[in-house]
Design a protein around this motif. Structure first.
Motif, short mmCIF file in Angstrom:
data_model
loop_
_atom_site.label_atom_id
_atom_site.label_comp_id
_atom_site.label_asym_id
_atom_site.label_seq_id
_atom_site.Cartn_x
_atom_site.Cartn_y
_atom_site.Cartn_z
N GLY A 1 6.86 53.23 22.91
CA GLY A 1 5.86 53.39 21.56
C GLY A 1 4.78 54.32 21.67
N THR A 2 4.36 54.42 19.79
CA THR A 2 2.85 56.27 20.24
C THR A 2 1.85 55.54 21.37
OG1 THR A 2 2.66 54.65 18.08
CG2 THR A 2 4.16 56.65 18.15
N ASP A 3 1.69 54.26 21.35
CA ASP A 3 0.77 53.61 21.94
C ASP A 3 0.57 54.23 23.33
OD1 ASP A 3 2.37 51.91 22.08
OD2 ASP A 3 1.29 50.41 23.21
N ILE A 4 1.80 54.33 23.70
CA ILE A 4 1.78 54.49 25.00
C ILE A 4 1.48 56.12 25.62
CG2 ILE A 4 3.13 55.47 26.93
CD1 ILE A 4 4.28 52.26 27.25
N TYR A 5 2.13 56.91 24.88
CA TYR A 5 1.14 58.48 25.07
C TYR A 5 -0.39 58.24 24.61
CZ TYR A 5 -0.40 63.27 23.71
OH TYR A 5 -0.83 64.50 24.01
N THR B 1 6.35 61.50 33.62
CA THR B 1 5.49 60.95 33.47
C THR B 1 4.52 59.65 33.06
OG1 THR B 1 3.97 62.66 33.57
CG2 THR B 1 2.61 61.17 33.24
N HIS B 2 5.43 59.01 32.01
CA HIS B 2 5.03 57.65 31.48
C HIS B 2 4.12 57.35 31.02
CE1 HIS B 2 7.68 53.70 31.11
NE2 HIS B 2 6.91 53.85 29.85
N CYS C 1 -0.19 69.83 35.01
CA CYS C 1 -0.43 69.64 34.10
C CYS C 1 1.31 68.82 33.61
CB CYS C 1 0.87 71.35 33.31
SG CYS C 1 -0.42 72.51 32.74
N SER C 2 1.64 68.00 32.96
CA SER C 2 2.11 67.05 32.99
C SER C 2 3.35 67.31 32.02
CB SER C 2 1.74 65.57 32.58
OG SER C 2 2.46 65.08 31.54
N VAL C 3 4.82 67.49 31.79
CA VAL C 3 5.24 67.75 30.74
C VAL C 3 6.50 65.98 30.73
CG1 VAL C 3 6.98 69.06 29.79
CG2 VAL C 3 5.71 69.73 31.50
N ASP C 4 6.47 66.13 29.32
CA ASP C 4 6.93 64.66 28.70
C ASP C 4 7.56 64.51 27.35
OD1 ASP C 4 8.24 61.89 28.84
OD2 ASP C 4 7.45 61.56 30.45
N THR C 5 8.18 64.16 27.29
CA THR C 5 8.48 63.92 25.29
C THR C 5 7.65 62.43 25.21
OG1 THR C 5 10.38 62.90 25.75
CG2 THR C 5 10.44 64.87 25.27
N TRP C 6 7.15 62.01 26.38
CA TRP C 6 7.15 59.69 25.64
C TRP C 6 8.20 59.55 25.41
CZ3 TRP C 6 3.56 63.39 27.13
CH2 TRP C 6 2.60 64.04 28.69
N GLN C 7 9.58 60.11 24.88
CA GLN C 7 10.39 58.97 24.29
C GLN C 7 11.19 58.35 25.55
OE1 GLN C 7 11.72 62.11 21.75
NE2 GLN C 7 10.35 62.31 20.00
N GLY C 8 10.97 58.31 26.45
CA GLY C 8 12.04 57.55 27.05
C GLY C 8 13.75 58.59 27.80
N ASP C 9 14.13 57.99 28.35
CA ASP C 9 15.73 58.60 28.91
C ASP C 9 16.19 57.41 29.36
OD1 ASP C 9 15.67 58.08 31.68
OD2 ASP C 9 14.23 59.53 31.37
N GLU C 10 18.08 57.53 29.30
CA GLU C 10 18.64 56.28 29.75
C GLU C 10 18.52 55.63 30.74
OE1 GLU C 10 22.51 58.62 31.56
OE2 GLU C 10 21.83 59.85 29.13
N HIS C 11 17.63 56.63 32.01
CA HIS C 11 17.67 55.45 32.61
C HIS C 11 16.22 54.45 32.54
CE1 HIS C 11 20.17 57.47 35.49
NE2 HIS C 11 20.86 56.80 35.08
#
Ligand SMILES: C[S@@+](CC[C@H](N)C(=O)[O-])C[C@H]1O[C@@H](n2cnc3c(N)ncnc32)[C@H](O)[C@@H]1O
Length: 313
Positions: free
Chosen positions: A89-93, A47-48, A70-80
């Motif tokens: 940053g934590t502010d995105i979530y 979801t970013h 439902c949206s699932v995401d770690t909100w930590q990003g990935d290699e792409h």
């Protein structure tokens, strides 16, 4: 066969657009698939900032489809997607969650965890619409598709973003080619591509109608969505241009302030240079006087010695 109807006026204006515009071109289709298929449960994997997810939520609310989201995401990003602090940053979530909770929390949940961890929260056959937009390598997207497939209902439709991206190790296109041999579906080519795959035995009528259009009619139908999508994209570009214009204006103000400082410093410097020249002239004059005085003293010394010698003789 008629073309499932849609007109520009019919299509909602998106309420949420971030600076991440890779999905913006598909927002009109997100609105229409919700309106026309009325899924009971919609899940998004990846979801970013929320550009795709919040457009699905907007449609659910606007068309009152009663869909649980439902949206699932770690909100930590990935290699792409990247993972640096500016993007994740934590502010995105927190920003997303504040916007989301105020508008959509009655029917929608943000799940901050991995896709695999989220699996146990959903029962088999419970999802009507799934959007897969996580890591885009062939292995990752295949894993996401295969692990979530059992969760899809008999009316299940799976959306895949980035089916047109063929550089680096992006591999959604490859999985998409394989899946189209097993399931009915169609794909958009704009905005990095979006695949629409019907994986159940009771495909929603709207999807069936589109998937069974003749190639020419399907192209015309898709072009319309591409056109609507581009209208949203040009709006996003306009906003970005305005943002950069404001940034440039700010930089111009900073540059003028720095120029003024530089002018002040240059004035001070030339004043100091003048003072230095005067000081050097004074020193030179004193040096000359000192040399003359030293010579005089030597002369007097010599005369004195000569006078002493004469008085002794
Ligand atoms: C391409 S972005 C999503 C873009 C979003 N759909 C949009 O409209 O802008 C991919 C997201 O998936 C998340 N992600 C990737 N793999 C994941 C995994 N296995 N579990 C949870 N999140 C994951 C990343 O944190 C990232 O935010």
């Amino acid at each position: 066969m008629h073309i499932p109807n849609n007109t520009r006026e019919n299509i909602l204006e998106p309420e949420f657009l971030s600076d991440i515009d890779s999905w913006h071109g598909h927002i009109p289709f997100a609105f229409e698939i919700i309106r026309n298929t009325k899924p009971k449960r919609f899940v998004e994997l990846g979801t970013h900032k929320g550009d795709s997810y919040l457009s699905f939520c907007q449609a659910v609310e606007h068309f009152q489809t009663g869909t649980k989201c439902c949206s699932v995401d770690t909100w930590q990003g990935d290699e792409h997607a990247g993972s640096d602090a500016e993007l994740y940053g934590t502010d995105i979530y927190e920003t997303l969650s504040a916007y989301h909770n105020e508008k959509y929390s009655t029917f929608s949940t943000l799940m901050q965890m991995t896709f695999d961890e989220a699996l146990s929260h959903f029962s088999e056959g419970s999802i009507d619409l799934l959007h897969i937009d996580g890591l885009h390598t062939y292995e990752a997207v295949k894993h996401d598709f295969e692990t979530w497939l059992p969760k899809m209902s008999t009316q299940g439709v799976v959306l895949f973003h980035d089916i047109e991206v063929r550089y680096s190790d992006f591999g959604v296109w490859q999985l998409w080619d394989e899946l189209l041999k097993q399931y009915p579906g169609f794909g958009f080519t704009h905005s990095y591509g979006l695949g629409v795959l019907a994986v159940g035995d009771e495909t929603p009528e709207w999807i069936n109608e589109i998937a069974s259009l003749s190639p020419d009619l399907l192209e015309t139908w898709k072009k319309k969505y591409e056109f609507y999508g581009r209208a949203i994209l040009s709006h996003s570009y306009q906003r970005q241009i305005e943002y950069f214009k404001r940034l440039l204006e700010q930089k111009d103000v900073e540059i003028s302030a720095l120029k003024e400082q530089l002018e002040n410093v240059s004035d001070e410097l030339s004043q100091k240079q003048k003072e230095l020249v005067i000081a050097q002239m004074t020193v030179n004059r004193r040096d000359t006087r000192l040399t003359a005085l030293t010579a005089q003293i030597e002369d007097i010394g010599k005369q004195y010695a000569f006078a002493q010698q004469a008085s002794q003789e």
